[in-house]
Scaffold this motif. Structure first.
Motif, PDB file in Angstrom:
ATOM      1  N   VAL A 129       0.680  -1.307  -0.035  1.00 51.47           N
ATOM      2  CA  VAL A 129       0.027   0.002  -0.250  1.00 51.47           C
ATOM      3  C   VAL A 129       0.898   1.176   0.057  1.00 51.47           C
ATOM      4  N   ALA A 130       2.123   1.149   0.575  1.00 54.23           N
ATOM      5  CA  ALA A 130       2.918   2.202   0.575  1.00 54.23           C
ATOM      6  C   ALA A 130       2.665   3.053   1.795  1.00 54.23           C
ATOM      7  N   GLY A 131       3.686   4.230   1.889  1.00 55.46           N
ATOM      8  CA  GLY A 131       3.474   4.742   3.159  1.00 55.46           C
ATOM      9  C   GLY A 131       4.677   4.384   4.209  1.00 55.46           C
ATOM     10  N   THR A 132       5.128   5.406   4.665  1.00 51.99           N
ATOM     11  CA  THR A 132       6.264   5.272   5.708  1.00 51.99           C
ATOM     12  C   THR A 132       5.836   5.227   7.287  1.00 51.99           C
ATOM     13  N   SER A 133       4.444   5.199   7.596  1.00 46.23           N
ATOM     14  CA  SER A 133       4.082   5.117   8.737  1.00 46.23           C
ATOM     15  C   SER A 133       4.341   3.748   9.461  1.00 46.23           C
ATOM     16  N   GLY A 134       4.124   3.585  10.994  1.00 42.67           N
ATOM     17  CA  GLY A 134       4.422   2.432  11.854  1.00 42.67           C
ATOM     18  C   GLY A 134       3.228   2.496  12.796  1.00 42.67           C
ATOM     19  N   THR A 135       2.817   1.310  13.402  1.00 42.22           N
ATOM     20  CA  THR A 135       2.284   1.337  14.585  1.00 42.22           C
ATOM     21  C   THR A 135       2.589   0.299  15.504  1.00 42.22           C
ATOM     22  N   THR A 136       2.369   0.513  16.719  1.00 43.69           N
ATOM     23  CA  THR A 136       2.355  -0.597  17.682  1.00 43.69           C
ATOM     24  C   THR A 136       0.873  -1.210  17.705  1.00 43.69           C
ATOM     25  N   VAL A 137       1.083  -2.500  18.188  1.00 44.92           N
ATOM     26  CA  VAL A 137      -0.170  -3.211  18.036  1.00 44.92           C
ATOM     27  C   VAL A 137      -0.288  -4.131  19.541  1.00 44.92           C
ATOM     28  N   THR A 138      -1.372  -3.842  20.216  1.00 46.96           N
ATOM     29  CA  THR A 138      -1.620  -4.886  21.227  1.00 46.96           C
ATOM     30  C   THR A 138      -3.059  -5.490  20.996  1.00 46.96           C
ATOM     31  N   PHE A 139      -3.117  -6.951  20.973  1.00 41.46           N
ATOM     32  CA  PHE A 139      -4.450  -7.294  20.270  1.00 41.46           C
ATOM     33  C   PHE A 139      -4.610  -8.609  21.276  1.00 41.46           C
ATOM     34  N   SER A 151       1.479  -8.908  21.017  1.00 45.00           N
ATOM     35  CA  SER A 151       1.927  -7.407  20.973  1.00 45.00           C
ATOM     36  C   SER A 151       3.058  -7.296  20.395  1.00 45.00           C
ATOM     37  N   VAL A 152       3.279  -6.013  19.565  1.00 46.00           N
ATOM     38  CA  VAL A 152       4.514  -5.191  19.132  1.00 46.00           C
ATOM     39  C   VAL A 152       4.807  -4.062  19.519  1.00 46.00           C
ATOM     40  N   GLY A 153       5.628  -3.645  20.147  1.00 43.13           N
ATOM     41  CA  GLY A 153       5.820  -2.019  20.390  1.00 43.13           C
ATOM     42  C   GLY A 153       5.815  -1.668  21.904  1.00 43.13           C
ATOM     43  N   ASP A 154       5.289  -0.798  22.323  1.00 39.02           N
ATOM     44  CA  ASP A 154       5.355  -0.408  23.653  1.00 39.02           C
ATOM     45  C   ASP A 154       4.149   0.007  24.359  1.00 39.02           C
ATOM     46  N   SER A 155       3.049  -0.301  24.013  1.00 40.20           N
ATOM     47  CA  SER A 155       1.744  -0.255  24.616  1.00 40.20           C
ATOM     48  C   SER A 155       1.636  -1.565  25.498  1.00 40.20           C
TER      49      SER A 155
END
Length: 435
Positions: A129-139, A151-155
């Protein structure tokens, strides 16, 4: 981020899932819990998103007694594109990674592997889809009394059981608090260090360079490099029929509150009020400095409309060890399991290696069709798939089956995430991912 004391490594044995679930078919079968949730958010950049589905689906189509719930928090950075995309696609990718016609214990047993596949697929598809943004995920997936968290990231996701003990259900993938991830990313060829101001001292948290991201795992962030991976930490636990409370919050909360503070200000309140109190407490000292979001989930015995204060009052006990048994322990009668508030660990794995995460555990042949990619599920012609096995000895354990297999595109992504292939088209801006 305000961090609680480090959690030591857990011992090897976990409670066999079959043992836990057999208790539910006895004369003292636990009823399905009531699952109540509330959320609150204060926005500064508009990059936090949530998914709250108390009735997200059914393990057996058409049977309401097999329903499960899904709650997720996506904390975006460098734009909201990755967070929105993950919110819209991750649950679908999880469900399509689980075969149909499984029993409940099989369904729960394959969830950890399905979550790994779905996180990687969502990341891979977002790249197109392109784009340079990122996101943490807690599922978080709640199936009766079993809770599975990826989980990935720091949430952060924490659980307070009915007796007041607190358990960590997620991992922190900030470089500052995770030396193993620093070592992994450095081995992949990136540099980890603080921001170097010309003519001055290094400042701020540890970051990955080029790019300046302070997280080692996320969905998106492609211009930082593929050493920033979407492979989640997964933990699965079973609550007692006394229930418990789960708090999921973005770093906008945890940068200003410890776990004790969040629980203290919200204990005894309904989930929606509790979420608001946590957010208000987080922004009270310094105002809104970041998007600040909180989800509170109460898993309660039937007809218990609101949580009560835990039996153990006073200083919170951070319970670093779950009750566990060796898989070799024979099944015991229900009368021998008389501890009503025990939280028992079923599964935990935080390895960054995709080949390890997709080749261990339950009935691989049932999970991955021999003719499909284990990540993107594309159909493979004979001889097209690339085996995940790095060790030929693993083949013998699977009685000749060489899978699971990856298509060439997913195999290339696996190699890149494991530092075996460097991206040639990566030209990130130095300050592109300050978060």
């Amino acid at each position: 981020m305000a961090m609680a004391a480090a959690v030591p490594a857990l011992s090897a044995g976990t409670v066999p899932l079959g043992v836990l679930l057999r208790r539910e078919v006895t004369k003292e079968r636990m009823e399905r819990p009531d699952v109540l949730c509330g959320e609150a958010s204060r926005s500064r950049k508009g990059e936090d998103f949530t998914l709250l589905r108390a009735d997200a689906g059914q393990r057996v189509s058409g049977d309401p007694s097999t329903s499960f719930s899904v709650f997720a928090l996506f904390d975006g950075h460098n734009g909201s594109g990755a967070a929105i995309y993950a919110k819209e696609n991750l649950l679908h990718n999880v469900l399509r990674s689980i075969p149909t016609c499984l029993s409940r214990d099989e369904w729960l047993a394959v969830l950890p592997r399905a979550l790994v596949s779905a996180f990687v697929r969502t990341d891979k598809d977002f790249q197109s889809v392109a784009g340079t943004s990122g996101t943490t995920v807690t599922f978080v997936i709640v199936d009766e009394w079993v809770v599975t968290v990826a989980s990935v990231g720091d949430s952060r996701c924490i659980l307070e059981s009915a007796d007041g003990s607190v358990y960590y259900l997620s991992a922190d993938h900030r470089f500052d608090s995770n030396p193993d991830e620093v070592e992994r990313v450095t081995a992949c060829g990136s540099k980890v260090g603080k921001m170097d101001i010309v003519g001055g001292p290094e400042v701020g948290p540890l970051r990955c360079w080029p790019g300046g991201l302070c997280l080692s795992r996320s969905i998106g962030d492609f211009d930082v490099g593929e050493c920033i991976i979407p492979v989640p930490h997964v933990k699965q636990v079973k609550l007692s029929n006394a229930g418990g409370r789960i708090i999921i919050a973005s770093d906008g909360v945890w940068d200003d509150l410890t776990c004790e503070m969040a629980l203290d200000c919200s204990r005894g309140y309904p989930s929606d009020v509790a979420a608001n109190r946590i957010v208000n407490e987080a922004i009270r000292p310094r105002g809104i400095r970041d998007d600040t979001t909180c989800i509170v989930i109460d898993i309660l015995p039937p007809e218990k409309l609101a949580p009560t204060a835990p039996k153990r009052m006073g200083k919170i006990a951070f319970n670093n060890m779950f009750r566990k048994k060796s898989p070799g322990v024979p099944f015991k009668t229900d009368s021998e399991y008389a501890e009503p508030d025990v939280v028992e660990e079923i599964f935990e794995d935080g390895s960054a290696t995709l080949s390890k995460r997709l080749t261990t555990g339950y009935a691989l042949e049932k999970i991955f069709a021999p003719s499909s990619c284990a990540v993107c599920l594309v159909r493979l012609k004979s001889g097209q798939g690339i085996s995940l096995h790095a060790n030929p000895l693993q083949h013998e354990k699977l009685q000749g089956w060489q899978g699971p297999f990856l298509c060439h595109a997913c195999h290339d992504k696996k190699e890149a995430m494991e530092g075996k292939r460097r991206r040639k088209d990566c030209s990130p801006t130095v300050f592109g991912h300050m978060c």
